[in-house]
Design a protein around this motif. Sequence first.
Motif, PDB file in Angstrom:
ATOM      1  N   THR A 152       0.828  -1.211   0.000  1.00  0.00           N
ATOM      2  CA  THR A 152       0.000   0.000   0.000  1.00  0.00           C
ATOM      3  C   THR A 152       0.861   1.259   0.000  1.00  0.00           C
ATOM      4  OG1 THR A 152      -0.126  -0.061   2.429  1.00  0.00           O
ATOM      5  CG2 THR A 152      -1.902  -1.133   1.185  1.00  0.00           C
TER       6      THR A 152
ATOM      7  N   THR B 190       1.306   2.494  -3.527  1.00  0.00           N
ATOM      8  CA  THR B 190       0.114   3.229  -3.976  1.00  0.00           C
ATOM      9  C   THR B 190       0.083   4.625  -3.364  1.00  0.00           C
ATOM     10  OG1 THR B 190      -1.114   1.143  -4.102  1.00  0.00           O
ATOM     11  CG2 THR B 190      -2.401   3.186  -4.125  1.00  0.00           C
TER      12      THR B 190
ATOM     13  N   LYS C 266       0.116   8.109  -5.596  1.00  0.00           N
ATOM     14  CA  LYS C 266      -0.958   9.103  -5.529  1.00  0.00           C
ATOM     15  C   LYS C 266      -0.406  10.480  -5.157  1.00  0.00           C
ATOM     16  CE  LYS C 266      -4.788   5.967  -4.448  1.00  0.00           C
ATOM     17  NZ  LYS C 266      -5.821   5.575  -3.454  1.00  0.00           N
TER      18      LYS C 266
ATOM     19  N   GLY D   5      -2.944   3.219 -13.155  1.00  0.00           N
ATOM     20  CA  GLY D   5      -2.591   3.275 -11.730  1.00  0.00           C
ATOM     21  C   GLY D   5      -2.624   4.677 -11.190  1.00  0.00           C
ATOM     22  N   PRO D   6      -1.877   4.974 -10.122  1.00  0.00           N
ATOM     23  CA  PRO D   6      -0.920   4.105  -9.417  1.00  0.00           C
ATOM     24  C   PRO D   6      -1.592   2.901  -8.738  1.00  0.00           C
ATOM     25  CG  PRO D   6      -0.694   6.418  -8.761  1.00  0.00           C
ATOM     26  CD  PRO D   6      -1.963   6.303  -9.512  1.00  0.00           C
ATOM     27  N   ASP D   7      -0.793   1.868  -8.515  1.00  0.00           N
ATOM     28  CA  ASP D   7      -1.296   0.677  -7.842  1.00  0.00           C
ATOM     29  C   ASP D   7      -0.211   0.136  -6.910  1.00  0.00           C
ATOM     30  OD1 ASP D   7       0.508  -0.961  -9.400  1.00  0.00           O
ATOM     31  OD2 ASP D   7      -0.917  -0.853 -11.051  1.00  0.00           O
ATOM     32  N   PRO D   8      -0.502  -0.926  -6.162  1.00  0.00           N
ATOM     33  CA  PRO D   8       0.452  -1.401  -5.132  1.00  0.00           C
ATOM     34  C   PRO D   8       1.769  -1.954  -5.668  1.00  0.00           C
ATOM     35  CG  PRO D   8      -1.773  -2.195  -4.681  1.00  0.00           C
ATOM     36  CD  PRO D   8      -1.802  -1.628  -6.057  1.00  0.00           C
TER      37      PRO D   8
ATOM     38  N   ASP E  11       6.820   4.193 -11.573  1.00  0.00           N
ATOM     39  CA  ASP E  11       7.000   4.771 -10.240  1.00  0.00           C
ATOM     40  C   ASP E  11       8.408   5.341 -10.095  1.00  0.00           C
ATOM     41  OD1 ASP E  11       4.425   3.921  -8.865  1.00  0.00           O
ATOM     42  OD2 ASP E  11       5.183   1.975  -9.497  1.00  0.00           O
TER      43      ASP E  11
END
Length: 434
Positions: free
Chosen positions: A372, A375, A379, A393-396, A402
């Motif tokens: 998390t 994420t 964000k 995304g963003p996602d985990p 990223d």
Amino acid sequence: MAAVPVFEEFEPAADCDCAGCAHRRRAHTAGEHPSAQGCRRALVVVTAAGVVLGSTAAGATAKNASPAGSSGERTGERAVEPWPSTEQGGTAPLHGPAGRPATEKAPLRAVTRAEIINRAKTWVDAKVPYSMSKYWSDGYRQDCSGYVSMAWNLAKNEWTGSLAQFGDRITRDNLQAGDILLFHNPADPTGGSHVTIFGGWTDYTHTYYTAYEQTKPHTRKQATPMAYWNNSASYVAYRYKGLATGTGTGAGGGQREAVAFPGVSRFGPGKRNASVTKLGEKLVARGGKRFYREGPDPRWTEADRRATRAFQRAQGWRGKEADGLPGPHTWRLLVNKQGRNIPAAKPPGKGPQAGTPAFPGRAHFRPGRSSTYVTQLGKRLVERGYGKHYTSGPDPRWREADRRNVQAFQRAQGWRGAAADGYPGPETWRRLFS
């Protein structure tokens, strides 16, 4: 330097269906030299007086670069999609909803900085699609120079080869919201010619700025390296000649600064004058009341220095730019009621990192890891304007997108080398969330 004639052939009529124009449009898009058929537009001679874009070496570099189209698309590792090798539309009148040329012939229109940015935002909000032949409902052509023509409220659509005549050349250090960064390559207008609207610096390092631009697929606003992703050295800063300072919205312009900067010699230990009082009053109005137990008054005190420093730090400045002594930039923001106010004092009992989540550790941000925290990081990057590498995304899951977004944020802090490797550490995390 002697004037050099540059021959530039305008595009075929976008609304002509004859076989000749259709053939010319197809050939132009493919990068071929079109045959002399169809209802071709007149050949015009443009005089390139002096060096418009800087040194001859810069022009040669741009000419040898891969054609990037008029929208200034990125090249090399930053390339995101192919762009057509075709120039933008030339100077043209405004078009009404039915596509008929407008007949208005108006003098240079006065417009404030706030109005320029607000006009630019209308296309960002509407996500106006990029096009070199279509016109938006306001009558302006939907390419990069048409966008600037709209934001500057010009009477007709200009192109990168004509916009400079509506502005005064300035240095990059003097850029303010509403100014533009223009790259026009007269030797090869298809070689990356582009223009962006300067929306303000992203932080005190002045390495990134908020750019408003018309590009594929639609109008966007995003943090951009100074001056652009490619051909950076060839961009020239211009300020609209019809600029009206202040916040007025009428055609006659706004109000000018009420008080000119009195000079650095008026401030500091031992100084006593009306300018110190004026500074203190402006600081109190911007949230600095808590620094004054009494006053403000004509005598310079530690309260003046602390309040000035708090205002400077609120703008994101650090080091010598936030030493507590006002300079021209600090003064201009105060008297024009611009910039960020001094934030309220933190509640008693809260530490200096109140509101900032604790750094979870470097191990969470490595290839193959998922949490998390990734994420949360993503964000926050998007919120701060550093999310351009995300296609979803963003996602985990930690991804290359990223890392590249983190690297862009680190470089915006002025960091290089190992300090800007794209992997967040405690200081990156603190600055990102503070």
